[in-house]
Scaffold this motif. Structure first.
Motif, PDB file in Angstrom:
ATOM      1  N   LYS A  79       0.150 -13.347  -3.207  1.00  0.00           N
ATOM      2  CA  LYS A  79      -0.621 -12.448  -4.070  1.00  0.00           C
ATOM      3  C   LYS A  79       0.015 -12.323  -5.453  1.00  0.00           C
ATOM      4  O   LYS A  79       1.213 -12.521  -5.632  1.00  0.00           O
ATOM      5  CB  LYS A  79      -0.717 -11.057  -3.440  1.00  0.00           C
ATOM      6  N   GLY A  80      -0.814 -11.952  -6.418  1.00  0.00           N
ATOM      7  CA  GLY A  80      -0.341 -11.770  -7.786  1.00  0.00           C
ATOM      8  C   GLY A  80       0.048 -10.354  -8.121  1.00  0.00           C
ATOM      9  O   GLY A  80       0.622 -10.097  -9.187  1.00  0.00           O
ATOM     10  N   MET A  81      -0.274  -9.401  -7.216  1.00  0.00           N
ATOM     11  CA  MET A  81       0.082  -7.998  -7.425  1.00  0.00           C
ATOM     12  C   MET A  81       0.423  -7.373  -6.084  1.00  0.00           C
ATOM     13  O   MET A  81      -0.064  -7.810  -5.039  1.00  0.00           O
ATOM     14  CB  MET A  81      -1.092  -7.230  -8.055  1.00  0.00           C
ATOM     15  N   ALA A  82       1.256  -6.334  -6.127  1.00  0.00           N
ATOM     16  CA  ALA A  82       1.575  -5.591  -4.910  1.00  0.00           C
ATOM     17  C   ALA A  82       1.775  -4.127  -5.277  1.00  0.00           C
ATOM     18  O   ALA A  82       2.274  -3.804  -6.359  1.00  0.00           O
ATOM     19  CB  ALA A  82       2.832  -6.144  -4.235  1.00  0.00           C
ATOM     20  N   CYS A  83       1.373  -3.257  -4.354  1.00  0.00           N
ATOM     21  CA  CYS A  83       1.380  -1.819  -4.623  1.00  0.00           C
ATOM     22  C   CYS A  83       1.821  -1.063  -3.383  1.00  0.00           C
ATOM     23  O   CYS A  83       1.370  -1.379  -2.272  1.00  0.00           O
ATOM     24  CB  CYS A  83      -0.031  -1.386  -5.038  1.00  0.00           C
ATOM     25  N   LEU A  84       2.677  -0.076  -3.563  1.00  0.00           N
ATOM     26  CA  LEU A  84       3.019   0.808  -2.451  1.00  0.00           C
ATOM     27  C   LEU A  84       1.838   1.726  -2.161  1.00  0.00           C
ATOM     28  O   LEU A  84       1.139   2.175  -3.081  1.00  0.00           O
ATOM     29  CB  LEU A  84       4.237   1.658  -2.786  1.00  0.00           C
ATOM     30  N   CYS A  85       1.638   2.014  -0.882  1.00  0.00           N
ATOM     31  CA  CYS A  85       0.590   2.951  -0.500  1.00  0.00           C
ATOM     32  C   CYS A  85       1.026   3.695   0.752  1.00  0.00           C
ATOM     33  O   CYS A  85       2.007   3.327   1.406  1.00  0.00           O
ATOM     34  CB  CYS A  85      -0.733   2.214  -0.257  1.00  0.00           C
ATOM     35  N   HIS A  86       0.306   4.776   1.070  1.00  0.00           N
ATOM     36  CA  HIS A  86       0.544   5.519   2.313  1.00  0.00           C
ATOM     37  C   HIS A  86      -0.806   5.823   2.927  1.00  0.00           C
ATOM     38  O   HIS A  86      -1.677   6.410   2.283  1.00  0.00           O
ATOM     39  CB  HIS A  86       1.316   6.817   2.049  1.00  0.00           C
ATOM     40  N   ASN A  87      -0.992   5.387   4.164  1.00  0.00           N
ATOM     41  CA  ASN A  87      -2.290   5.517   4.848  1.00  0.00           C
ATOM     42  C   ASN A  87      -3.413   4.942   3.997  1.00  0.00           C
ATOM     43  O   ASN A  87      -4.519   5.484   3.939  1.00  0.00           O
ATOM     44  CB  ASN A  87      -2.585   6.975   5.204  1.00  0.00           C
ATOM     45  N   GLY A  88      -3.111   3.846   3.312  1.00  0.00           N
ATOM     46  CA  GLY A  88      -4.117   3.168   2.515  1.00  0.00           C
ATOM     47  C   GLY A  88      -4.363   3.753   1.149  1.00  0.00           C
ATOM     48  O   GLY A  88      -5.126   3.197   0.359  1.00  0.00           O
ATOM     49  N   VAL A  89      -3.712   4.874   0.824  1.00  0.00           N
ATOM     50  CA  VAL A  89      -3.886   5.505  -0.496  1.00  0.00           C
ATOM     51  C   VAL A  89      -2.830   4.933  -1.441  1.00  0.00           C
ATOM     52  O   VAL A  89      -1.630   5.083  -1.189  1.00  0.00           O
ATOM     53  CB  VAL A  89      -3.756   7.037  -0.405  1.00  0.00           C
ATOM     54  N   PRO A  90      -3.247   4.272  -2.524  1.00  0.00           N
ATOM     55  CA  PRO A  90      -2.276   3.629  -3.414  1.00  0.00           C
ATOM     56  C   PRO A  90      -1.466   4.620  -4.233  1.00  0.00           C
ATOM     57  O   PRO A  90      -1.911   5.736  -4.519  1.00  0.00           O
ATOM     58  CB  PRO A  90      -3.150   2.760  -4.325  1.00  0.00           C
ATOM     59  N   GLY A  91      -0.270   4.186  -4.590  1.00  0.00           N
ATOM     60  CA  GLY A  91       0.595   4.994  -5.442  1.00  0.00           C
ATOM     61  C   GLY A  91       1.374   4.096  -6.384  1.00  0.00           C
ATOM     62  O   GLY A  91       0.919   3.019  -6.758  1.00  0.00           O
ATOM     63  N   ASN A  92       2.549   4.527  -6.750  1.00  0.00           N
ATOM     64  CA  ASN A  92       3.453   3.744  -7.577  1.00  0.00           C
ATOM     65  C   ASN A  92       4.725   3.516  -6.790  1.00  0.00           C
ATOM     66  O   ASN A  92       5.084   4.330  -5.950  1.00  0.00           O
ATOM     67  CB  ASN A  92       3.786   4.512  -8.873  1.00  0.00           C
ATOM     68  N   PRO A  93       5.432   2.413  -7.092  1.00  0.00           N
ATOM     69  CA  PRO A  93       5.225   1.457  -8.171  1.00  0.00           C
ATOM     70  C   PRO A  93       4.234   0.355  -7.822  1.00  0.00           C
ATOM     71  O   PRO A  93       3.793   0.218  -6.679  1.00  0.00           O
ATOM     72  CB  PRO A  93       6.625   0.885  -8.402  1.00  0.00           C
ATOM     73  N   VAL A  94       3.926  -0.436  -8.870  1.00  0.00           N
ATOM     74  CA  VAL A  94       3.080  -1.619  -8.745  1.00  0.00           C
ATOM     75  C   VAL A  94       3.834  -2.779  -9.396  1.00  0.00           C
ATOM     76  O   VAL A  94       4.441  -2.611 -10.452  1.00  0.00           O
ATOM     77  CB  VAL A  94       1.719  -1.424  -9.449  1.00  0.00           C
ATOM     78  N   VAL A  95       3.787  -3.933  -8.745  1.00  0.00           N
ATOM     79  CA  VAL A  95       4.440  -5.118  -9.309  1.00  0.00           C
ATOM     80  C   VAL A  95       3.373  -6.169  -9.613  1.00  0.00           C
ATOM     81  O   VAL A  95       2.435  -6.365  -8.831  1.00  0.00           O
ATOM     82  CB  VAL A  95       5.544  -5.667  -8.360  1.00  0.00           C
ATOM     83  N   PHE A  96       3.507  -6.783 -10.782  1.00  0.00           N
ATOM     84  CA  PHE A  96       2.547  -7.779 -11.258  1.00  0.00           C
ATOM     85  C   PHE A  96       3.248  -9.108 -11.504  1.00  0.00           C
ATOM     86  O   PHE A  96       4.326  -9.147 -12.106  1.00  0.00           O
ATOM     87  CB  PHE A  96       1.933  -7.343 -12.601  1.00  0.00           C
ATOM     88  N   ASP A  97       2.604 -10.182 -11.087  1.00  0.00           N
ATOM     89  CA  ASP A  97       3.036 -11.502 -11.508  1.00  0.00           C
ATOM     90  C   ASP A  97       2.799 -11.621 -13.008  1.00  0.00           C
ATOM     91  O   ASP A  97       1.880 -11.002 -13.559  1.00  0.00           O
ATOM     92  CB  ASP A  97       2.238 -12.568 -10.764  1.00  0.00           C
ATOM     93  N   SER A  98       3.599 -12.441 -13.669  1.00  0.00           N
ATOM     94  CA  SER A  98       3.507 -12.559 -15.130  1.00  0.00           C
ATOM     95  C   SER A  98       2.152 -13.062 -15.605  1.00  0.00           C
ATOM     96  O   SER A  98       1.798 -12.871 -16.762  1.00  0.00           O
ATOM     97  CB  SER A  98       4.614 -13.471 -15.659  1.00  0.00           C
ATOM     98  N   ARG A  99       1.376 -13.685 -14.708  1.00  0.00           N
ATOM     99  CA  ARG A  99       0.061 -14.158 -15.153  1.00  0.00           C
ATOM    100  C   ARG A  99      -0.888 -13.011 -15.503  1.00  0.00           C
ATOM    101  O   ARG A  99      -1.931 -13.246 -16.117  1.00  0.00           O
ATOM    102  CB  ARG A  99      -0.567 -15.076 -14.111  1.00  0.00           C
ATOM    103  N   TYR A 100      -0.512 -11.790 -15.131  1.00  0.00           N
ATOM    104  CA  TYR A 100      -1.337 -10.627 -15.477  1.00  0.00           C
ATOM    105  C   TYR A 100      -0.867  -9.933 -16.757  1.00  0.00           C
ATOM    106  O   TYR A 100      -1.388  -8.874 -17.114  1.00  0.00           O
ATOM    107  CB  TYR A 100      -1.376  -9.633 -14.310  1.00  0.00           C
ATOM    108  N   LYS A 101       0.086 -10.520 -17.439  1.00  0.00           N
ATOM    109  CA  LYS A 101       0.613  -9.868 -18.636  1.00  0.00           C
ATOM    110  C   LYS A 101      -0.471  -9.647 -19.692  1.00  0.00           C
ATOM    111  O   LYS A 101      -0.529  -8.574 -20.311  1.00  0.00           O
ATOM    112  CB  LYS A 101       1.760 -10.696 -19.230  1.00  0.00           C
ATOM    113  N   LYS A 102      -1.340 -10.620 -19.897  1.00  0.00           N
ATOM    114  CA  LYS A 102      -2.385 -10.462 -20.907  1.00  0.00           C
ATOM    115  C   LYS A 102      -3.310  -9.296 -20.577  1.00  0.00           C
ATOM    116  O   LYS A 102      -3.736  -8.558 -21.466  1.00  0.00           O
ATOM    117  CB  LYS A 102      -3.195 -11.755 -21.050  1.00  0.00           C
TER     118      LYS A 102
END
Length: 195
Positions: free
Chosen positions: A126-149
């Motif tokens: 995957k190009g992104m990953a996000c922490l969540c709890h019971n499916g509810v997203p939160g922070n942090p989020v990590v992005f592959d550099s291809r999403y920089k733009k």
């Protein structure tokens, strides 16, 4: 697999804490200013580049002491996207394969959970990953550099979650077992009274 070789961690600490009616980031949690909980776990992960974006002199000085790039944001009224732009600009000249963004008002987030996020991201396709709890997203989020733009193209009070929503097929969701880790502190009553 993501196979990133260079990680930048970007801490966003420029908000005006309007709802808290005081600078919540300097409010002690377990005897330590709130923002320093985030700065501490970020240091333990030993990223290739660490940047802290803030409008507060005390936070910027502490960032420099910690060896991070201290990035001044004098226009927090422009929204979180402005902090994201400033953080990425501060990394110019440094090659990063992945960018991890987080806020500094989650004092119970642990280095172990963030490490689990990064490990899962590294092993995924995957190009992104996000922490969540019971499916509810939160922070942090990590992005592959291809999403920089796309990160640079954000405007107003819109963060990286907009990019996750635009590319749901490219997002890895990583569960944390403790809901408190993803809890944002927005109001004084969000803090336990015995802190």
């Amino acid at each position: 697999m993501s196979h990133y070789t260079s990680l930048s961690i970007l801490l966003l600490a420029a908000g005006s804490s309007t709802r808290f009616q005081a600078n919540k980031l300097l409010t002690p949690v377990n005897g330590i200013p709130m923002y320093r909980h985030t700065l501490s776990w970020a240091q333990t992960l030993e990223p290739d580049r660490l940047a802290v974006v803030s409008q507060y002199e005390e936070i910027l000085k502490e960032a420099e002491t910690a060896g991070a790039a201290a990035v001044y944001n004098g226009r927090s009224d422009l929204g979180i996207s402005h902090s994201i732009h400033l953080a990425l600009n501060a990394l110019e000249g440094f090659a990063s394969d992945a960018f991890l963004f987080t806020v500094c008002d989650q004092p119970w987030l642990t280095a172990e959970s963030v490490r689990a996020l990064l490990d899962a991201f590294r092993k995924s396709d995957k190009g992104m990953a996000c922490l969540c709890h019971n499916g509810v997203p939160g922070n942090p989020v990590v992005f592959d550099s291809r999403y920089k733009k796309e990160l640079v193209s954000l405007t107003g009070d819109t963060g990286g979650k907009r990019i996750l929503k635009a590319h749901p097929e490219d997002v890895l969701w990583v569960e944390t077992p403790h809901n408190m880790e993803l809890k944002d502190i927005d109001y004084p009553e969000d803090l336990p009274c015995d802190l």
